[in-house]
Motif scaffolding. Structure first.
Motif, PDB file in Angstrom:
ATOM      1  N   ASP A 105       0.824  -1.207   0.000  1.00 42.58           N
ATOM      2  CA  ASP A 105       0.000   0.000   0.000  1.00 42.58           C
ATOM      3  C   ASP A 105       0.860   1.259   0.000  1.00 42.58           C
ATOM      4  O   ASP A 105       0.500   2.264  -0.611  1.00 42.58           O
ATOM      5  N   ASP A 106       2.005   1.207   0.682  1.00 38.37           N
ATOM      6  CA  ASP A 106       2.891   2.374   0.714  1.00 38.37           C
ATOM      7  C   ASP A 106       3.422   2.694  -0.676  1.00 38.37           C
ATOM      8  O   ASP A 106       3.525   3.863  -1.063  1.00 38.37           O
ATOM      9  N   ASP A 107       3.758   1.645  -1.441  1.00 38.96           N
ATOM     10  CA  ASP A 107       4.245   1.863  -2.803  1.00 38.96           C
ATOM     11  C   ASP A 107       3.173   2.488  -3.676  1.00 38.96           C
ATOM     12  O   ASP A 107       3.443   3.420  -4.446  1.00 38.96           O
ATOM     13  N   LEU A 108       1.951   1.995  -3.566  1.00 38.84           N
ATOM     14  CA  LEU A 108       0.847   2.565  -4.349  1.00 38.84           C
ATOM     15  C   LEU A 108       0.593   4.016  -3.975  1.00 38.84           C
ATOM     16  O   LEU A 108       0.361   4.861  -4.854  1.00 38.84           O
ATOM     17  N   GLN A 109       0.631   4.321  -2.705  1.00 44.67           N
ATOM     18  CA  GLN A 109       0.415   5.702  -2.262  1.00 44.67           C
ATOM     19  C   GLN A 109       1.518   6.609  -2.803  1.00 44.67           C
ATOM     20  O   GLN A 109       1.253   7.744  -3.212  1.00 44.67           O
ATOM     21  N   ALA A 115       0.886   9.717  -5.307  1.00 50.40           N
ATOM     22  CA  ALA A 115       1.315  11.066  -4.923  1.00 50.40           C
ATOM     23  C   ALA A 115       2.230  11.660  -5.994  1.00 50.40           C
ATOM     24  O   ALA A 115       2.099  12.845  -6.346  1.00 50.40           O
ATOM     25  N   ARG A 116       3.138  10.839  -6.536  1.00 53.02           N
ATOM     26  CA  ARG A 116       4.042  11.327  -7.570  1.00 53.02           C
ATOM     27  C   ARG A 116       3.268  11.712  -8.831  1.00 53.02           C
ATOM     28  O   ARG A 116       3.501  12.769  -9.422  1.00 53.02           O
ATOM     29  N   ARG A 117       2.304  10.904  -9.229  1.00 52.38           N
ATOM     30  CA  ARG A 117       1.517  11.208 -10.422  1.00 52.38           C
ATOM     31  C   ARG A 117       0.654  12.443 -10.233  1.00 52.38           C
ATOM     32  O   ARG A 117       0.491  13.247 -11.154  1.00 52.38           O
ATOM     33  N   MET A 118       0.091  12.592  -9.058  1.00 54.94           N
ATOM     34  CA  MET A 118      -0.713  13.797  -8.794  1.00 54.94           C
ATOM     35  C   MET A 118       0.166  15.034  -8.847  1.00 54.94           C
ATOM     36  O   MET A 118      -0.238  16.078  -9.359  1.00 54.94           O
ATOM     37  N   ALA A 119       1.402  14.945  -8.311  1.00 54.69           N
ATOM     38  CA  ALA A 119       2.319  16.078  -8.373  1.00 54.69           C
ATOM     39  C   ALA A 119       2.678  16.398  -9.821  1.00 54.69           C
ATOM     40  O   ALA A 119       2.741  17.574 -10.209  1.00 54.69           O
ATOM     41  N   GLU A 120       2.901  15.365 -10.631  1.00 56.48           N
ATOM     42  CA  GLU A 120       3.194  15.588 -12.044  1.00 56.48           C
ATOM     43  C   GLU A 120       2.010  16.214 -12.763  1.00 56.48           C
ATOM     44  O   GLU A 120       2.181  17.085 -13.613  1.00 56.48           O
ATOM     45  N   MET A 121       0.793  15.771 -12.419  1.00 56.50           N
ATOM     46  CA  MET A 121      -0.407  16.358 -13.034  1.00 56.50           C
ATOM     47  C   MET A 121      -0.542  17.817 -12.673  1.00 56.50           C
ATOM     48  O   MET A 121      -0.855  18.657 -13.519  1.00 56.50           O
ATOM     49  N   ARG A 122      -0.308  18.132 -11.406  1.00 59.06           N
ATOM     50  CA  ARG A 122      -0.409  19.533 -10.978  1.00 59.06           C
ATOM     51  C   ARG A 122       0.634  20.381 -11.680  1.00 59.06           C
ATOM     52  O   ARG A 122       0.352  21.515 -12.078  1.00 59.06           O
ATOM     53  N   GLU A 140      -2.114  -1.761 -16.722  1.00 53.61           N
ATOM     54  CA  GLU A 140      -2.895  -0.959 -17.666  1.00 53.61           C
ATOM     55  C   GLU A 140      -4.294  -0.687 -17.127  1.00 53.61           C
ATOM     56  O   GLU A 140      -4.829   0.405 -17.309  1.00 53.61           O
ATOM     57  N   ALA A 141      -4.889  -1.663 -16.482  1.00 54.38           N
ATOM     58  CA  ALA A 141      -6.211  -1.455 -15.883  1.00 54.38           C
ATOM     59  C   ALA A 141      -6.127  -0.406 -14.786  1.00 54.38           C
ATOM     60  O   ALA A 141      -7.018   0.449 -14.669  1.00 54.38           O
ATOM     61  N   GLU A 142      -5.062  -0.455 -14.009  1.00 47.66           N
ATOM     62  CA  GLU A 142      -4.858   0.548 -12.955  1.00 47.66           C
ATOM     63  C   GLU A 142      -4.672   1.939 -13.564  1.00 47.66           C
ATOM     64  O   GLU A 142      -5.233   2.920 -13.089  1.00 47.66           O
TER      65      GLU A 142
END
Length: 149
Positions: free
Chosen positions: A3-7, A11-18, A52-54
């Motif tokens: 779960d820590d890896d997924l979080q 978080a990294r993807r959200m930062a990249e999106m922002r 890919e589904a994720e």
């Protein structure tokens, strides 16, 4: 994956999106959202399909979040009703709204009247003139004359 890896990945993807929505993101491949890269076909197996589904689920969540920020309640309801009847047209409108927001053409939330105007413009651009052609047989083309009937 823990779960820590997924979080951490989220978080990294959200930062990249922002960062990308703020005007940055020059090193990202064109046509792909922030944090996603193109993979060569044929790589991986079942794990690749799960990834890919994720990615698809994350893309849809990002899409819903962006539309929630772009549209007000009335416009969101109208677009949901359109999606029930014509899902492809609603998807095209959503894509257009997201592109407009990313390019800075939308400065405030889109209200119902603005959405109606946008839909009318799309209808005018997509309207195809239907032309009906009648091919009528002439009497002298009858095959009955050949048989003497």
């Amino acid at each position: 994956m823990a779960d820590d890896d997924l979080q951490a990945i989220r978080a990294r993807r959200m930062a990249e999106m922002r960062a990308a929505s703020g005007g940055g993101g020059g090193d990202m491949p064109s046509g792909l959202p922030a944090g996603l890269t193109a993979a060569a076909p044929g790589q991986g197996g079942g794990q690749n399909a799960a990834e890919e589904a994720e990615k698809k689920s994350q893309m849809e969540e990002m899409r819903r979040t962006m539309l929630y920020q772009i549209l007000d309640n009335d416009a969101r309801e109208r677009l949901a009703r359109i999606k029930i009847v014509k899902s492809d047209k609603a998807r095209a409108v959503e894509d257009l709204l997201i592109r407009m927001a990313q390019s800075g053409q939308i400065r405030s939330k889109v209200n119902n009247q603005t959405l109606i105007g946008l839909l009318e413009q799309i209808n005018e651009a997509q309207s195809k003139e239907t032309k009906i052609v009648y091919n009528r047989r002439r009497d002298d083309d009858s095959s009955d004359d050949d048989w003497g009937l």
